[in-house]
Write an enzyme that holds these catalytic residues in place. Structure first.
Site, mmCIF file in Angstrom:
data_model
loop_
_atom_site.group_PDB
_atom_site.id
_atom_site.type_symbol
_atom_site.label_atom_id
_atom_site.label_comp_id
_atom_site.label_asym_id
_atom_site.label_seq_id
_atom_site.Cartn_x
_atom_site.Cartn_y
_atom_site.Cartn_z
ATOM 1 N N LYS A 51 22.947 4.568 8.270
ATOM 2 C CA LYS A 51 22.119 4.034 7.196
ATOM 3 C C LYS A 51 22.659 4.434 5.833
ATOM 4 C CE LYS A 51 18.941 7.991 7.256
ATOM 5 N NZ LYS A 51 17.535 8.434 7.158
ATOM 6 N N ARG A 80 2.298 8.131 11.731
ATOM 7 C CA ARG A 80 3.193 9.183 12.195
ATOM 8 C C ARG A 80 2.485 10.522 12.094
ATOM 9 N NH1 ARG A 80 8.777 7.094 9.207
ATOM 10 N NH2 ARG A 80 8.677 4.962 10.063
ATOM 11 N N HIS A 120 17.796 -2.928 9.301
ATOM 12 C CA HIS A 120 16.475 -2.421 8.930
ATOM 13 C C HIS A 120 16.492 -2.122 7.433
ATOM 14 C CE1 HIS A 120 15.582 -1.104 13.240
ATOM 15 N NE2 HIS A 120 16.890 -1.301 13.247
ATOM 16 N N CYS A 139 9.793 -2.081 13.724
ATOM 17 C CA CYS A 139 10.972 -2.791 14.227
ATOM 18 C C CYS A 139 10.839 -3.282 15.672
ATOM 19 C CB CYS A 139 12.231 -1.948 14.048
ATOM 20 S SG CYS A 139 12.079 -0.202 14.414
ATOM 21 N N HIS A 156 13.413 -6.768 8.484
ATOM 22 C CA HIS A 156 14.460 -6.718 9.506
ATOM 23 C C HIS A 156 15.218 -8.039 9.466
ATOM 24 C CE1 HIS A 156 11.632 -3.602 10.873
ATOM 25 N NE2 HIS A 156 12.755 -2.964 11.124
ATOM 26 N N ASP A 181 8.468 -3.574 4.967
ATOM 27 C CA ASP A 181 9.459 -3.478 6.032
ATOM 28 C C ASP A 181 10.134 -4.824 6.273
ATOM 29 O OD1 ASP A 181 10.785 -1.850 7.749
ATOM 30 O OD2 ASP A 181 9.137 -1.585 9.155
ATOM 31 N N GLN A 241 4.625 0.212 5.073
ATOM 32 C CA GLN A 241 6.010 -0.006 4.663
ATOM 33 C C GLN A 241 6.215 -1.460 4.228
ATOM 34 O OE1 GLN A 241 7.894 1.371 8.397
ATOM 35 N NE2 GLN A 241 8.938 2.892 7.109
#
Length: 655
Positions: A483, A380, A529, A351, A402, A400, A398
């Site tokens: 979320k 991570r 997100h 992000c 946005h 991912d 991911q």
């Protein structure tokens, strides 16, 4: 005195009555089933005295609270059994967990548990249960508690940590079941055994018994590799013999479906020790499935109006200072690399970099909503003891997205995301969903209360408008916004948290993102997100277990294997493979010196959707013998008919 029940009715009791007295007054069945009580919202033992106007609920075994109590109390009995059987042993923490419990021990002289010891511990636990020993609560000062736990250094460390005498954090452990606030409470079963615990517990050990001890593993004290290694015994406990049996059956089935085992058997991927923990390499067959997943995701995002972006794997630490990750997420990040112009970190999330993309150049309200999409790999740091194949991994990709939008667009965008997420999950074979709304943890969050309220209300309203029931998870949001988590139920009844939709007013503020509105004023966009698979790796692992390796035809790495009965049929078999390939299917020849029966068995073991056997009659008639996975063998199938059948099976679910 009058007390109020959960249904709003009132019950009159004698002064000084306990929660157990209330259960008896309601009826003999409830008195028999009662485990603990909830008085004015606080869990407590049945012996707790009630007061005028108290709101009281009696907890029974079949509820979530009841199961938690059974498991926590069973953990105490296990600790008692171990200390009885190994004089000089000590113990650390022993909480209830999902579907069970564990306790950490240190045996005298560095001794270790063996699998055979579980049966011995089980027998001693059942002796304790049969004795119907009462759980008796007491409270002590910190000084007296330390004296009582003189032979148990880990308990003393907990006391010192929670009371502030020891400034070391209890990282990696939840001590809430051991000590809470300034009160240090204990539960005694006999004169010989006492355990430090907040409680509450069942009235006596005789209320327990539907349990099974499962395994022994290592666990670092306080979750740190710098601390002593303890031995952890895991168990499961349920409210009935039937529920226990069903759970053990699910575990047995889960063992057969373990993606690590199947990934090896099906040659999908591996975890070479040379790479280090939590990292995988994808073999060709696994890579085919992954590519199919990614291609499907790309196409759906293209159709959904997303724009594709790519970002680097690492960045200067100043980026993560701006985003807040170094303040709130540093323990989940890899250590920095010292470079000539500062410290660089492997990115834990995509992000911040997407915010940089939005921030280049001037944006207009006409550009919004701007939907950015990336198959972005992040890193991570997960502790070694938490790694679990692809389900808990250190480097993963991911899907991912946005989305940057205006206030007026927010509700529609969240609604569109809910529809998008569910349609994609259904395409992969999931149709049982649970929705959870996670709210702010004020101790670990950024942004104003007003912004959080706006974001939380928008998520809740989108769920309501779509007619989706949800549960609120207080304080479980990410540090930058509330979320929606979407859980799925797999083929054997397990639930998995997969997709996430987060509303974020904070990162646009931190990165000073603006757009020019229709009135010429600069305004902040709202940022959504969204990870749909969660991660490619974890979703793949889940798919392997959900299907037990029997991928649907559109995802199977090999859709058809063609087996010539003899060498004389090899040319025809090759022609069938070529025709299938020309039609867009993944087919391969399986010809060898092995007998036909063995080759068919091998193809079945490889979980191939269709095994085609061709012999003299097929060569003459232009047919195939179809041996479908899970179906009946069919001889003399016209090739065109088989092709139509395969096309129908290979359509993505829901198309």
């Amino acid at each position: 005195m009058l007390v109020r029940l959960p249904d709003g009715s009132e019950r009159e009791l004698d002064d000084g009555s306990s929660a157990a007295d209330l259960a008896s007054a309601i009826g003999p069945r409830l008195a028999k089933d009662a485990l603990i009580a909830v008085v004015d919202g606080e869990e407590t033992d049945l012996g707790t005295k009630l007061h005028e106007g108290a709101e009281v609920a009696i907890v029974t075994p079949g509820s979530d609270r009841g199961l938690h109590t059974l498991r926590h109390s069973t953990a105490h009995v296990m600790a008692q059994a171990v200390l009885n059987l190994w004089p000089g042993a000590t113990f650390a923490i022993g909480p209830a967990i999902e579907n069970g419990f564990y306790y950490d021990f240190e045996l005298p002289g560095g001794a270790t548990f063996h699998d055979d010891d579980l049966a011995t511990i089980d027998a001693e636990m059942r002796r304790i249960i049969g004795a119907r020993q009462p759980f008796v609560r007491s409270e002590l000062s910190a000084e007296s508690a330390l004296e009582l736990m003189a032979d148990h250094p880990y308990k003393q460390a907990i006391i010192r940590t929670v009371t502030g005498a020891d400034s070391d954090a209890a990282a990696g452990n939840d001590l809430s079941s051991e000590v809470s606030g300034d009160v240090i409470s204990f539960y005694r079963n006999t004169d010989d055994f006492v355990d430090m615990c907040v409680g509450p517990h069942v009235p006596h050990t005789g209320r327990l018994g539907h349990f099974a001890l499962q395994r022994v593993s290592g666990a670092y004290w306080r979750g740190s590799e710098d601390q002593p290694m303890l031995q952890r015994i895991y168990g499961t406990a349920w409210d009935s013999k039937k529920a226990l049996k069903e759970h053990l059956h699910r575990l047995e089935e889960a063992g057969k479906r373990d993606h690590r085992k199947l990934a090896t058997e099906l040659d999908l991927l591996s975890f070479p020790t040379e790479l280090g923990g939590g990292l995988a390499v994808w073999h060709p067959k696994g890579a085919i499935v992954r590519k199919l997943m990614e291609d499907y995701s790309r196409q759906r995002h293209t159709d959904g109006g997303y724009e594709f972006v790519y970002t680097p794997h690492l960045a200067n630490g100043k980026l993560f200072e701006t985003s807040g990750h170094l303040d709130f997420y540093a323990e989940g990040m890899y250590p920095p690399m010292e470079m000539d112009n500062g410290e660089y970190y492997m990115k834990p999330m995509n992000c911040p970099m997407h915010c940089l993309i939005f921030g280049t150049g001037q944006r207009s309200y006409r550009d919004l909503p701007l939907r950015l999409f990336e198959l972005g790999t992040v890193y991570r740091y997960e502790r070694a003891g938490t790694l679990h194949g692809l389900l808990r991994i250190r480097g993963f990709t991911q899907d991912d997205s946005h989305i940057y939008c205006t206030n007026d667009q927010l509700l529609d965008e969240i609604g569109g995301l809910l529809h998008f997420v569910l349609s994609v999950l259904r395409a992969f074979g999931f149709d049982d969903f649970t929705f959870n709304l996670s709210t702010r943890d004020q101790s670990k969050s950024v942004g104003t209360a007003e912004a959080w309220d706006l974001a939380t209300d928008a998520l809740a309203e989108a769920l309501r408008l779509h007619g989706l029931d949800y549960e609120v998870r207080e304080g479980e949001a990410a540090f930058y916004g509330p979320k929606i988590d979407i859980d799925v139920r797999d083929a054997i009844g397990r639930t998995w948290q997969l997709s996430t939709i987060q509303a974020d007013f904070n990162l646009p503020e931190r990165f000073d993102l603006t757009y020019v509105d229709s009135d010429g004023e600069r305004r902040r966009p709202i940022m959504l997100h969204r990870a749909l698979f969660g991660s490619i790796e974890r979703f793949f692992g889940l798919l392997v277990e959900h299907y037990a390796g029997n991928f649907p035809a559109w995802l199977a790495p090999v859709q058809v294997q063609v087996l010539p009965v003899a060498d004389a049929h090899r040319g025809y078999a090759i022609d069938i493979v070529d025709r299938l390939g020309s039609a867009g299917f993944r087919a391969e020849l399986l010809a060898s010196s092995d007998p036909l029966g063995k080759r068919i068995r091998n193809a079945k073991m490889a979980k191939i959707p269709h095994v085609l056997v061709v012999g003299d009659d097929d060569v003459a008639a232009g047919t195939v013998g179809d041996n479908p996975r899970g179906g009946e063998v069919e001889r003399g199938v016209e090739f065109s008919s088989f092709l139509d059948r395969l096309r129908a099976e290979s359509r993505v679910s829901g198309e």
